[in-house]
Enzyme design. Sequence first.
Site, PDB file in Angstrom:
ATOM      1  N   CYS A 101      33.728  75.957  40.103  1.00 35.15           N
ATOM      2  CA  CYS A 101      33.325  75.688  38.903  1.00 35.15           C
ATOM      3  C   CYS A 101      31.840  75.692  38.312  1.00 35.15           C
ATOM      4  O   CYS A 101      31.285  76.781  38.555  1.00 35.15           O
ATOM      5  CB  CYS A 101      34.021  74.468  38.227  1.00 35.15           C
ATOM      6  SG  CYS A 101      34.081  74.363  36.640  1.00 35.15           S
ATOM      7  N   ALA A 102      31.277  74.631  37.903  1.00 34.32           N
ATOM      8  CA  ALA A 102      29.914  74.834  37.310  1.00 34.32           C
ATOM      9  C   ALA A 102      28.860  74.359  38.374  1.00 34.32           C
ATOM     10  O   ALA A 102      27.749  74.705  38.217  1.00 34.32           O
ATOM     11  CB  ALA A 102      29.807  73.751  36.228  1.00 34.32           C
TER      12      ALA A 102
END
Length: 176
Positions: A101-102
Amino acid sequence: MRLMVPLAEGFEEIEAVAVIDVLRRGGIKVDVVGIEDEVVTGRNGIRVLCDKTISDVKPEDYDGIVLPGGNPGYKNLENNQQVLNFVKALNNKGKLVAAICASPTILEKIGILEGKKATCYPMMKDKIKNFVDERVVVDKNVITSQGPGTAIEFALEIVRFFNPGVYEQLRKDLLV
């Protein structure tokens, strides 16, 4: 083999719990490590009781680290010097460094992705120099993935990294 999954307040629950589950099914020992406390609350309010806290562990005890995403979870990981030191120490020894994800943006900021292809949450692709728009990207000892919907594929690639013989059967068992 033993992996560490550090959890920070605001972590993405799917990216942590699904990954931990698949890794354990794949025969990998996983320590869920709270970076501030033993109980950590995810971004959607799910509370997880960790196996250990970061003050109880050392990089040499692990064969890799897996960073879940989630906002503000990834920011809390990025702002924790112990987590960054773990990632750097493991990478320097060629151990597994995985992020979803991030969290791949953390790897970019500390130089782990230099010369490597990676992916991340698509809205953050401008923060990854060698971004590849794929669900999961494996480049040597680094595995990255895009987000909650790719968590099981991400975990399976980690299983394949350590236990290639288990990968195919586990993929079938999970209906992936």
